[in-house]
Design an enzyme around this catalytic site. Structure first.
Site, short mmCIF file in Angstrom:
data_model
loop_
_atom_site.label_atom_id
_atom_site.label_comp_id
_atom_site.label_asym_id
_atom_site.label_seq_id
_atom_site.Cartn_x
_atom_site.Cartn_y
_atom_site.Cartn_z
N LYS A 133 -4.49 1.98 -5.65
CA LYS A 133 -5.41 2.61 -4.70
C LYS A 133 -6.01 3.88 -5.31
O LYS A 133 -7.22 4.11 -5.22
CB LYS A 133 -4.69 2.91 -3.37
N GLN A 152 1.66 4.52 3.15
CA GLN A 152 2.03 3.25 2.55
C GLN A 152 3.23 2.66 3.29
O GLN A 152 4.25 3.31 3.45
CB GLN A 152 2.36 3.47 1.06
N ASP A 203 -6.51 2.73 7.43
CA ASP A 203 -5.83 1.43 7.46
C ASP A 203 -6.10 0.70 8.78
O ASP A 203 -5.74 -0.46 8.94
CB ASP A 203 -4.30 1.62 7.31
#
Ligand code: NAP
Length: 286
Positions: A53, A97, A120
């Site tokens: 990422k 994460q 997200d």
């Protein structure tokens, strides 16, 4: 083989070129999109994802900051970090994460993120907007799936779409997105009976189960568009999807390979969401 391959690497590359151009245009206005990534612990797969990422951000000119927290970090300290990032003007997106170590409450952590920075798309407010048919920030993998369908120019409206898997991360949001595009959507899960009968009627089949070769060729409707979200590592080290690709490719009309299908889209859509979040927060005029 009859199926056309939907090549996620090519679709992702084209999108990333557009993202780079947008970032450049933002930079000309004095704005640098910023993404914060929080990793708690040292899970090897998560470390790889976080590194990828950060690399993707760098490639596109997005500023990224990675916060590597110790495995034992207390929840209040994770929440305090998120709150400080919520306040920062130079950070437009915040990503935690997953999975988190067991002592942390993932729901509480996600809910602490300012929904406007939730790149997200997992905050309940963003999930609710998605279900209401008014999506803001869309979870990256389902968003990528929709872009892959778009790349084929396949007309979704009125088609039977079957989604196997009902996770918050993949199954539920992709079902909501297909519904928004006027597909007739069926969601299957581990309690579903007569699965093959249902998949056999699917014009669009999205598989997000996490079991190698779970979908066999006979379960697919001839000519169907098949999106294989699964990522499974075999004992040989090889990565494979949830669909028996070689058998399915003889029957389907379109199919995504694994690797090289849905996978490359996920990080690309994270970049896209970071730009979306930047756009909204900076009131950028195009
Ligand atoms: P998950 O949370 O474990 O969900 C799996 C789903 O599969 C659950 O809803 C489960 O049903 C369903 N399921 C399990 N056995 C089944 C059966 N026999 N019949 C029908 N449904 C069954 O997994 P996830 O996070 O959604 O991920 C799914 C897969 O996609 C994994 O391989 C993951 O690695 C991969 N993935 C890939 C990407 C990417 O970027 N390509 C991103 C995210 C995930 P229940 O709800 O009833 O348990």
């Amino acid at each position: 083989m009859t199926a056309q391959i939907i090549d996620g690497k090519i679709v992702a590359k084209t999108l990333r070129e557009k993202i780079k151009e947008k970032v450049k245009a933002y930079q000309e206005k004095g704005i640098v999109p910023g993404l914060a990534v929080i990793l708690v612990g040292k899970d090897p797969a998560s470390q790889i994802y976080v590194r990828k990422k950060a690399e993707a951000c760098q490639e596109c000119g997005i500023k990224s900051e990675v916060f590597n927290l110790d495995e034992t970090t207390a929840e209040k300290d994770v929440l305090a970090l998120i709150e400080s990032l919520n306040q920062r003007r130079d950070i437009h997106g915040i990503l935690v994460q997953l999975p988190l170590p067991g002592h942390l409450n993932a729901k509480a952590v996600i809910e602490a993120i300012n929904p406007a920075k939730d790149v997200d798309g997992l905050h309940p407010l963003n999930m609710g907007k998605l279900l209401a048919g008014n999506p803001a920030l869309i979870p990256c993998t389902p968003y990528g799936c929709m872009k892959l369908i778009e790349s084929t120019a396949y007309a979704i409206r009125g088609k039977n779409a079957v989604v196997i898997g009902r996770s918050d991360l993949v199954g539920k949001p992709i079902a909501a997105l297909l519904l928004k595009e006027n597909a007739t959507v069926t969601i299957c899960h581990s309690h579903t009976q007569n699965l093959a009968e249902i998949t056999g009627k699917a014009d669009i089949l999205v598989v997000a189960v996490g079991k190698p070769h779970f979908i066999t060729g006979e379960m697919i409707k001839p000519g169907a568009l098949v999106l294989d979200v699964g990522i499974n590592r075999l004992s040989t080290g090889k990565i494979t999807g949830d669909v028996d690709f070689s058998a399915a490719a003889e029957i389907a009309g379109w199919i995504t390979p694994v690797p090289g299908g849905v996978g490359p889209m996920t990080i690309t859509m994270l970049l896209e969401n970071t730009l979306e979040a930047t756009y909204e927060q900076e009131n950028i005029l195009h």
